[in-house]
Every structure is written in structure tokens, then in C-alpha cells.
Design an enzyme around this catalytic site. Structure first.
Site, mmCIF file in Angstrom:
data_model
loop_
_atom_site.group_PDB
_atom_site.id
_atom_site.type_symbol
_atom_site.label_atom_id
_atom_site.label_comp_id
_atom_site.label_asym_id
_atom_site.label_seq_id
_atom_site.Cartn_x
_atom_site.Cartn_y
_atom_site.Cartn_z
ATOM 1 N N SER A 22 0.841 -1.201 0.000
ATOM 2 C CA SER A 22 0.000 0.000 0.000
ATOM 3 C C SER A 22 0.870 1.243 0.000
ATOM 4 C CB SER A 22 -0.905 -0.011 1.233
ATOM 5 O OG SER A 22 -0.981 1.261 1.820
ATOM 6 N N LYS A 72 -15.055 -3.353 1.079
ATOM 7 C CA LYS A 72 -15.709 -2.117 0.623
ATOM 8 C C LYS A 72 -17.244 -2.209 0.626
ATOM 9 C CE LYS A 72 -11.997 -0.341 -2.267
ATOM 10 N NZ LYS A 72 -11.578 0.107 -3.584
ATOM 11 N N ALA A 129 -12.799 -1.823 -8.106
ATOM 12 C CA ALA A 129 -12.202 -0.686 -8.816
ATOM 13 C C ALA A 129 -12.931 -0.450 -10.135
ATOM 14 C CB ALA A 129 -10.726 -0.945 -9.056
ATOM 15 N N ASN A 149 -14.024 -9.783 -18.310
ATOM 16 C CA ASN A 149 -13.388 -10.143 -17.042
ATOM 17 C C ASN A 149 -13.046 -11.624 -17.052
ATOM 18 O OD1 ASN A 149 -12.585 -9.499 -14.317
ATOM 19 N ND2 ASN A 149 -14.323 -10.726 -13.635
HETATM 20 P P1 ATR Z 1 -10.274 -4.175 -6.875
HETATM 21 O O1 ATR Z 1 -11.019 -3.484 -5.774
HETATM 22 O O2 ATR Z 1 -8.839 -3.758 -6.981
HETATM 23 O O3 ATR Z 1 -11.016 -4.107 -8.168
HETATM 24 P P2 ATR Z 1 -11.146 -6.915 -6.674
HETATM 25 O O4 ATR Z 1 -12.531 -6.484 -6.353
HETATM 26 O O5 ATR Z 1 -10.548 -8.085 -5.959
HETATM 27 O O6 ATR Z 1 -10.132 -5.716 -6.452
HETATM 28 O O7 ATR Z 1 -11.071 -7.167 -8.260
HETATM 29 C C1 ATR Z 1 -9.906 -7.589 -8.909
HETATM 30 C C2 ATR Z 1 -10.185 -7.690 -10.409
HETATM 31 O O8 ATR Z 1 -8.965 -8.110 -11.058
HETATM 32 C C3 ATR Z 1 -11.232 -8.712 -10.801
HETATM 33 O O9 ATR Z 1 -11.873 -8.284 -11.978
HETATM 34 C C4 ATR Z 1 -10.388 -9.966 -11.063
HETATM 35 O O10 ATR Z 1 -10.992 -10.911 -11.906
HETATM 36 P P3 ATR Z 1 -11.985 -12.065 -11.317
HETATM 37 O O11 ATR Z 1 -13.334 -11.436 -11.210
HETATM 38 O O12 ATR Z 1 -11.910 -13.140 -12.306
HETATM 39 O O13 ATR Z 1 -11.401 -12.459 -9.975
HETATM 40 C C5 ATR Z 1 -9.208 -9.334 -11.767
HETATM 41 N N1 ATR Z 1 -7.975 -10.142 -11.689
HETATM 42 C C6 ATR Z 1 -7.172 -10.320 -10.624
HETATM 43 N N2 ATR Z 1 -6.110 -11.104 -10.933
HETATM 44 C C7 ATR Z 1 -6.262 -11.428 -12.259
HETATM 45 C C8 ATR Z 1 -5.496 -12.219 -13.195
HETATM 46 N N3 ATR Z 1 -4.358 -12.828 -12.833
HETATM 47 N N4 ATR Z 1 -5.949 -12.304 -14.469
HETATM 48 C C9 ATR Z 1 -7.097 -11.692 -14.848
HETATM 49 N N5 ATR Z 1 -7.856 -10.937 -14.019
HETATM 50 C C10 ATR Z 1 -7.453 -10.809 -12.745
#
Ligand code: ATR
Length: 267
Positions: A22, A72, A129, A149
Site C-alpha cells: 500500500s 468495501k 475498482a 473479465n
Molecule cells: P479491486 O477493488 O482492486 O477491483 P477486486 O474487487 O478483488 O479488487 O477485483 C480484482 C479484479 O482483477 C477482478 O476483476 C479480477 O478478476 P476475477 O473477477 O476473475 O477475480 C481481476 N484479476 C485479478 N487477478 C487477475 C489475473 N491474474 N488475471 C485476470 N484478471 C485478474
């Protein structure tokens, strides 16, 4: 057991789980020191059980909180949400038990002067996000976007959550090549890139893009690709900075020395 030191008059903390890198922790504590504020910014990593057991107490003891993944949405049950929090169904900031969402404002500030005429937007990601960013696009007057996604069902939930604001066309990830070619403005809202991972699709599919935005706060592989190809681009640092400024304003402790602290730590 969480103990918030009593010697600090004002208490600020980031609530998350598990503990992730962070920038807020480092920058806010440096800012508090420079401002001679009698306070400290804590980084609290709370498992689900601990969150449920202690969040009321933490809210009671603290002046301001930042809330991030995975709380959140959950925090909304414990605070008084403003209208944006109700609309987005996510809260990333608490001040005296009132809940705000400054994620969308941080992003909005960076695109408010953009001209989106002839821009077809593709969003990657469907997490918290992505939701805040899509809400900012709605505030900017965007009527529809494409979204892909990794987990398709999460795209469908997001589409449903946002349907009163913006029309989201969701596609399965197998369609990514085709959907990239049909758009010209990319916003990566996933955390891919944060820890130096990269997407599986061929980045050259983006060669005709007019803009590539990656909300990760440092230069990711995607941004490096854009720089190489001289495609206009932006990483997430300014978005982070704008939401941090907004947070400090809501907490009533903003001073423009904050921008100096950021510049110092960035170089
Ligand atoms: P944030 O608040 O940062 O958006 P989050 O709610 O955990 O955190 O969301 C992370 C996003 O990154 C999601 O869209 C996640 O996809 P999934 O819905 O399939 O989990 C995506 N994400 C994280 N790691 C990923 C990876 N290695 N490849 C593709 N998408 C990824």
C-alpha cells in the site's frame, strides 16, 4: 487483538485483508510527520472473523478509515453511506462514521477534460475498482461500454449493479481478440500488472488504440507497451493521488504540502 495506540490523538487506518502493498501507509505517515500532526496511519489487516468482531470498536475509536479489498461492501452495514456509496454499493472512506467513495472521484479528476467523442471504451476487470471507474464514466456522460473479465459471472453481477447508470456489454474472455479490435480506448481495472504479471492476449492487438489507461499505480507491462508504441497512456498514480487528496479533504486535514510529499517520495 487490535490495539490502537492511545498516545495518538487522531487515529487513521487502512482496513484490508490480506495485507497488500500500500502506498497510502508510507505517504500518509510521511505527510503526518511533515505537518507535525499528532497522529499515525495504521495498516490493519483483518481476517473476516476479526473484522466482524472489532469493526464497530475500530469505527468508534478512529477518526478516519480507508477501506479496501475485501471490505468495501461489507463496511456499508456499519456506517452511514452517502448517495455515491449507495449508488456504487462500495465505500472506501469513512469519516466520523459517514461512508464515502472517493475511488470514482480520483479517476474522474483524471478524465474530466478528455473528449470521448469517437472513443469506444473497453474495460478489463469487474471488481470494486472497475465499478468505481464505470461510475465515473457514467458521471462523464458515457452511455455504454464493453467489458471483459476473467470470471464471466462477476461481469454479469457488475452489469446488473450498474444498469441504471450505464449500459455494459459483457463478453466471455475467449472473445477478447475480437472485442479488443472493435474498441479504441482501453481501461485496465484488474490488478494484473501490480505484481508484474501480464495479460495472455497479444498486446499488438492494441496497436491502433488512441489511449491505454492502467489503474495500477506504477508502469505495468501494458503501459510499457503503450510507451513503446507511442500510444497515449496513463498509469494509476494520479488516480491514487486525487483520491488521497479527496480523502484528506473529507478528513479535514488537507494541506497543499501533501503534493510536495508525493513528489519527494516519487523521485
Ligand atoms: P479491486 O477493488 O482492486 O477491483 P477486486 O474487487 O478483488 O479488487 O477485483 C480484482 C479484479 O482483477 C477482478 O476483476 C479480477 O478478476 P476475477 O473477477 O476473475 O477475480 C481481476 N484479476 C485479478 N487477478 C487477475 C489475473 N491474474 N488475471 C485476470 N484478471 C485478474
Amino acid at each position: 487483538v487490535i490495539k490502537i495506540k492511545n498516545k495518538y490523538k487522531y487515529k487513521y487506518a487502512l482496513i484490508q485483508y490480506p495485507k497488500k502493498q500500500s502506498i497510502s501507509y508510507k505517504i500518509l505517515n510521511e505527510y503526518f510527520k511533515i505537518m507535525n500532526f499528532n497522529c499515525e496511519y495504521f495498516d490493519l489487516s483483518l481476517s473476516k472473523d476479526i473484522f466482524e468482531r472489532y469493526i464497530a470498536k475500530i469505527l468508534n475509536k478512529s477518526e478516519g478509515l480507508n477501506i479496501t479489498v475485501p471490505y468495501k461492501e461489507k463496511i456499508i452495514d456499519y456506517i452511514d453511506p452517502d448517495q455515491d456509496v449507495k449508488n456504487i454499493k462500495a465505500c472506501n472512506l469513512v469519516y466520523k462514521n459517514k461512508g464515502y467513495n472517493t475511488d470514482w472521484i480520483g479517476f474522474y479528476e483524471t478524465i474530466k477534460d478528455f473528449d470521448f467523442k469517437d472513443k469506444n471504451i473497453l474495460i478489463l476487470g469487474a471488481g470494486g475498482a472497475a465499478k468505481a471507474i464505470i461510475y465515473a464514466l457514467y458521471k462523464k456522460g458515457i452511455k455504454n461500454i464493453d467489458l471483459i473479465n476473467r470470471t464471466y459471472s462477476n461481469s454479469c453481477i457488475l452489469k446488473e449493479d450498474m444498469k441504471q447508470f450505464i449500459d455494459i456489454n459483457t463478453y466471455k474472455k475467449e472473445k477478447i481478440n475480437e472485442i479488443i479490435l472493435k474498441n479504441n480506448f482501453l481501461i485496465n481495472c484488474t490488478s494484473v500488472g501490480m505484481y508484474d504479471q501480464r495479460f495472455e492476449f497479444n498486446y499488438n492487438l492494441l496497436s491502433k488504440y488512441s489511449f491505454i489507461y492502467d489503474i495500477v499505480y506504477k508502469d505495468t507491462e501494458l503501459i510499457k507497451y503503450a510507451n513503446n508504441k507511442k500510444i497515449n497512456n496513463k498509469n494509476g498514480f494520479d488516480m491514487w493521488k486525487n483520491q488521497a487528496i479527496e480523502n484528506l479533504k473529507i478528513w479535514k486535514i488537507y494541506d497543499n504540502k501533501f503534493e510536495g510529499v508525493i513528489k519527494c517520495l516519487k523521485t
